[in-house]
Structures are given as C-alpha cells and as structure tokens.
Write an enzyme that holds these catalytic residues in place. Structure first.
Site, short mmCIF file in Angstrom:
data_model
loop_
_atom_site.label_atom_id
_atom_site.label_comp_id
_atom_site.label_asym_id
_atom_site.label_seq_id
_atom_site.Cartn_x
_atom_site.Cartn_y
_atom_site.Cartn_z
N TRP A 237 24.57 -11.23 -7.47
CA TRP A 237 24.42 -11.92 -8.77
C TRP A 237 23.03 -11.66 -9.34
CZ3 TRP A 237 27.94 -13.36 -11.95
CH2 TRP A 237 29.18 -13.81 -11.50
N ASP B 44 34.14 -11.52 -8.00
CA ASP B 44 34.81 -11.70 -6.70
C ASP B 44 36.20 -11.07 -6.58
OD1 ASP B 44 32.79 -13.53 -7.05
OD2 ASP B 44 34.03 -15.28 -6.70
N GLU C 86 30.22 -20.90 -1.76
CA GLU C 86 31.27 -20.31 -2.58
C GLU C 86 32.18 -19.47 -1.67
OE1 GLU C 86 29.49 -19.93 -6.98
OE2 GLU C 86 28.78 -18.34 -5.68
N PHE D 230 39.05 -19.11 -12.20
CA PHE D 230 38.06 -18.70 -11.21
C PHE D 230 38.76 -18.25 -9.92
CE2 PHE D 230 33.77 -20.80 -12.57
CZ PHE D 230 33.85 -20.19 -13.80
N ARG E 202 35.68 -25.42 -5.74
CA ARG E 202 36.30 -24.15 -6.15
C ARG E 202 36.64 -23.20 -4.99
NH1 ARG E 202 31.08 -24.24 -8.16
NH2 ARG E 202 29.58 -22.73 -7.33
N ASP E 203 37.29 -22.11 -5.40
CA ASP E 203 37.55 -20.93 -4.56
C ASP E 203 38.49 -21.21 -3.39
OD1 ASP E 203 35.67 -20.04 -6.36
OD2 ASP E 203 34.05 -19.82 -4.90
N TRP F 75 29.89 -11.00 -17.48
CA TRP F 75 30.75 -12.12 -17.11
C TRP F 75 31.19 -12.85 -18.37
CZ3 TRP F 75 31.09 -17.47 -17.17
CH2 TRP F 75 31.93 -18.05 -16.20
N TRP G 296 34.27 -6.10 -16.79
CA TRP G 296 33.52 -6.77 -15.72
C TRP G 296 34.39 -7.20 -14.56
CZ3 TRP G 296 28.68 -8.76 -14.28
CH2 TRP G 296 28.71 -9.82 -13.38
N MET G 297 33.88 -7.02 -13.34
CA MET G 297 34.52 -7.58 -12.13
C MET G 297 33.49 -8.36 -11.33
SD MET G 297 35.33 -5.38 -8.67
CE MET G 297 36.98 -4.82 -8.93
C1 FRU Z 1 31.30 -16.49 -6.87
C2 FRU Z 1 31.80 -17.31 -8.04
C3 FRU Z 1 32.89 -18.26 -7.57
C4 FRU Z 1 33.65 -18.52 -8.82
C5 FRU Z 1 33.59 -17.20 -9.52
C6 FRU Z 1 33.53 -17.29 -11.01
O1 FRU Z 1 30.75 -15.26 -7.21
O2 FRU Z 1 30.72 -18.01 -8.62
O3 FRU Z 1 32.40 -19.41 -6.93
O4 FRU Z 1 34.96 -18.91 -8.56
O5 FRU Z 1 32.43 -16.54 -9.03
O6 FRU Z 1 33.67 -16.05 -11.61
#
Ligand code: FRU
Length: 491
Positions: free
Chosen positions: A305, A39, A223, A98, A167-168, A63, A36-37
């Site tokens: 998603w 982001d 995100e 993440f 996050r991110d 995921w 799986w991939m």
């Molecule tokens: C976005 C996300 C990010 C998070 C990651 C988790 O697609 O939800 O916010 O860091 O994917 O896999």
C-alpha cells in the site's frame, strides 16, 4: 443503484481490457483486466478450474469503489479473464464490495462471502464507512445477491468491537457440511483480532469466538485473515496494519502467520510462534485454498500500500498477484515454494556448475526477464559480498547482495525504473548456519520473487525496469563458487 453498475463495468473492461497487448502484462502473474487491482479474493477450486477474484476498479489505475474482477486458470499460471463478478450496486454495498472468499454450496452453486461497505452519517455529523458481510451466489460466471440485508453486521460483533473495522471474511466448508469463517475486527482492548463465525448453510451466521488478537503487539488492525490446518499445525494468517519495526518486522503493513494448535471442540487456538511471511517489499493480503490434491496454495497481492503512488507511466493496469506458492511446515516454520505447475512449463535449461566468481562476471545463456533461475552460492573464505544483478543494463539493475559475515541478504531495486522515493531496499537475515546459500529467483517482466534456501524465507518486489534491461550478472568482493541453473519458461 441498479445492475447497470455491473453492466457498465463489464462493457468497459471488455473494450479496454482486451485492448491491452499480452506483451504489456507479466507472462504468468495475474494483473487486473484493466485498471486497478488490490487483494486477491475468492481464491478457490470450482467446477474443475481455479478461480481468482480480485479487488478491482476498472476505470482507473487507482483505488476506487470496489468491484470484484474475475479470472480462471487450469494451472495457476495462465489466467483467462471472465467478466467482473460483483459491482457496488446493492443498498448494503453501494460504496464497495471489499475483500472476501468463496466456497461451494451443496447444490453446486458458488457462494461468495464479502465485505459490504456503506457510507453512513454518524451522530457526530461525520460520514464513515460501515462494514458488514454480505453474500452473492453464482455459477462461476454470473453472481446474484440474494438478500438486500447483510448476513453479518455490528450486532453480531462481540462487545467493544468497531463497526467501521469488520472485514475480509475467509470461509471454508467443514467436513460435516457446515461453514466457518474467520473475519477481522478491531476490539477496544484487542486491537486487530481474528473472529470465528459459523453457519449451517452459508447464509445464516453466528459469532463463535476470538481466535487471536494483536493486543498492541502486531499492528493496530488486521486485514485479510485465513485459518487452516497445515502439516499437523494450525495457521492463522493476517495482515497487520501499522506495525512498528522490530526484529524482522518493518514499519507499516505486512503479513504474519501465527502458528499453533486448534481444538475444534472448544474452538480454542493456541499460538506457539509468529512468522513474517515475506521479507521483501511487495507482499500483502494473502489468501489460500485447499487444492483437490491436498496442497495448501497461497496467493497474495504483489504490492505494498505504501508504494502505490509510483506506477509505470502510461500503463493501463496496476497491481499483480504473486506466483501462487505451496505451503508446508518444516521445523515449526512455514516453507513456501512456487506451485509445481511451474516445473511443468520449464523449457530449455542452461547450467553452469561450480564456477568461481571473482570480480564481475556474466554467464553464457543466463539472462532475460521471464525466467526461473536457481543459484547456489558458496562464498570462499574472506568473501565480503556476493551480488546478483537482475534486469540489468547500463542504467538499470535490481540487486541481491549477500554478506556472509552477517548473513544479511539485501534486495535493492532503487535502479529499477521507479520515479518516487518509496521503499526500494530491504534486507533479511538468512536463517540457519549453512555456508551455502540457495536462491530460486522467479522473474516475470515486472517482478522478482526470491525463495531463499528452499523457501524458508522469501523476498518479493515489483520492478518497473524497461523490458530491454534483461541482463543478469554476478559480482564477488572476494570470491565465491556459483552453480547457476536457469530454465526458460514455455508459457
Ligand atoms: C486490504 C484491504 C482490505 C479491504 C480491501 C479494500 O488491502 O484494505 O482490508 O477489504 O483492501 O479494497
């Protein structure tokens, strides 16, 4: 946890990833080595190569506890897999590494700043994922986590911001050698927000300000933020979650660019306009880099998603990134074009100039599933629709239908091999007033990327059509003039 988590992932992918035949992957879009991939992460130019990491679960095409996969490229088209870079193996990230980003340290090592996720029992008895930011340092191949504690946690957040939605990080190096990062948070009043942090050395971080926020207008949470200068403007890019449909925005996740100006003295971002980055189906989690030649290049997860429940049966990988795009500002809006490296791999050319299409027609030499096709369409008076059929055979097709009267362009992949009733049709209104429509279409086995009128708008979608369905045809209800130019891609 110990580093066997990473060793296991590396051993698994070396065995199972290498076993996937190249013909079962796209020709110039990155897929996970195996599994799986989601982001793209750490998109950077380091030691003479482009590096692209990605949210990765090697063991299944769903995921799972997030690792970072890793690939490198010299031209953003041919990717070489490197061993997984990060695994959820430290106390702070035991439930997932993440999304995050990469920058170079003064000593030449590469710094990764990413979201560390740890499930914790809450006072009300519920177990929830707490999100903090952590660092890893490496040489472009192997990475170490120098600290057991995160470099940013809930104590660094402004009042009213949630520790469950933080996050991110996207970091970059400032001209003075210090570092800045934009990280998304969720504030009680702000909703999704882009927070600015700074650091002298990349390891010690402090909160600076809120750059901008949804405040009920652009989704509940954001995100994958990014923040960069582009042709004299400042761009704040982010992925709103749970947008409500209005104007060109559809329900659910999307990517928006807030375009404005930035005063580095006061750290104030002033928003002037907002643009939806892609009007197709599969486009999320953008990340950009500044190339050595000054180009701002963007990648993204070529997936939605909401569509992940539908996967090609039997495939050993799931998820792709877009063909990287160069960004520019024209008339206050972002223009996207495929990286110019694609021009360098253009092979045999087929050209049909100013052909009159009335009813349905195929053109000699125009077809295939790996192609770079540019169409210039001028509908004649009274033309009701003009349709391009891609990846077509008797039972399959992906269509782009243009209605000159309304300027609506509709992408329809409902006959592209899917099994589920997810989103298959999406339309956009072609901007401007020109009667001529130009479409550059990138096909790569499992995807279609459409650049409208020089990249003023784009529509991106995955297709799961069997490879044999490789026809391209045109149809007009009424008549239209068409110039079609196709390049084979020598990849
Ligand atoms: C976005 C996300 C990010 C998070 C990651 C988790 O697609 O939800 O916010 O860091 O994917 O896999």
């Amino acid at each position: 946890m110990d580093s066997t988590t990473l060793q296991n992932a590396r051993a698994y992918e070396a065995w199972h990833g290498a076993a996937i035949p190249a013909a079962e992957r796209p020709a110039y879009h990155l897929t996970p080595y195996v599994g799986w991939m989601n982001d793209p992460n750490g998109f950077s130019y380091y030691k003479g190569k482009y590096h692209l990491f990605y949210q990765y679960y090697p063991y299944k095409t769903v995921w799972g506890p997030m690792h970072w996969g890793h690939a490198v490229s010299s031209d953003l088209l041919h990717w070489e897999y490197l061993p997984a870079a990060l695994a959820p193996d430290s106390p702070a990230d035991k439930d997932g590494c993440f999304s995050g980003s990469a920058a170079e340290l003064p000593d030449g090592r590469q710094l990764l700043l990413y979201t560390s996720v740890c499930k914790q029992a809450q006072p009300d008895g519920e177990t929830r994922e707490v999100q903090t930011q952590s660092v890893a340092v490496g040489d472009g191949l192997d990475y170490e986590k120098p600290f057991t504690a995160p470099v940013l946690d809930e104590h660094d957040l402004p009042d009213g911001f949630s520790r469950f939605d933080f996050r991110d990080p996207k970091l970059w190096r400032e001209p003075d050698g210090s570092y800045s990062a934009v990280i998304v948070g969720q504030g009680r009043a702000e909703g999704g927000a882009a927070l600015l942090f700074r650091s002298a050395d990349g390891f010690h971080w402090e909160y600076v300000t809120i750059l901008d926020a949804s405040r009920g207008e652009y989704g509940v949470m954001w995100e994958c933020p990014d923040f960069f200068e582009l042709d004299g403007k400042q761009v704040l890019m982010a992925g709103p979650m749970e947008m409500h449909a209005r104007d060109e925005y559809h329900n659910g996740h999307c990517v928006i660019a807030l375009i404005g100006s930035y005063d580095p003295e006061t750290c104030r971002f002033t928003r002037e306009s907002v643009q939806l980055m892609d009007e197709g189906i599969d486009f999320y989690a953008t990340q950009t880099l500044l190339a050595p030649d000054g180009r701002r290049i963007m990648t993204a997860w070529m997936q939605a998603w909401a569509g992940i429940s539908d996967q090609p049966h039997g495939a050993k990988w799931f998820g792709q990134t877009i063909c990287p795009r160069e960004l520019h500002i024209r008339d206050g809006r972002i223009i996207q074009t495929p990286v110019r490296e694609l021009d360098a791999v253009r092979g045999a050319r087929v050209l049909h100039e100013n052909v009159r299409i009335e009813g349905e027609a195929a053109l000699e030499g125009i077809g295939g599933r790996v192609a770079d096709l540019t169409l210039t369409v001028t509908p004649e008076a009274g033309c009701r629709t003009f349709t391009v059929k891609l990846a077509a055979d008797a039972g399959h097709r992906t269509t782009l239908t243009y209605e000159p009267r309304t300027r609506r362009l509709t992408l329809d992949r409902s006959q592209a091999g899917f099994h589920q009733d997810i989103v298959h049709i999406r339309s956009c209104t072609v901007r401007g007033e020109s009667e001529t429509l130009s479409l550059r279409i990138l096909l790569d086995r499992n995807s279609v990327e459409v650049f409208i009128n020089g990249g003023e708008q784009t529509m991106t979608a995955c297709i799961y059509t069997p490879p044999e369905a490789d026809g391209i045809a045109f149809a007009a209800d009424g008549a239209a003039r068409l110039t079609a130019e196709q390049y084979a891609l020598a990849l």
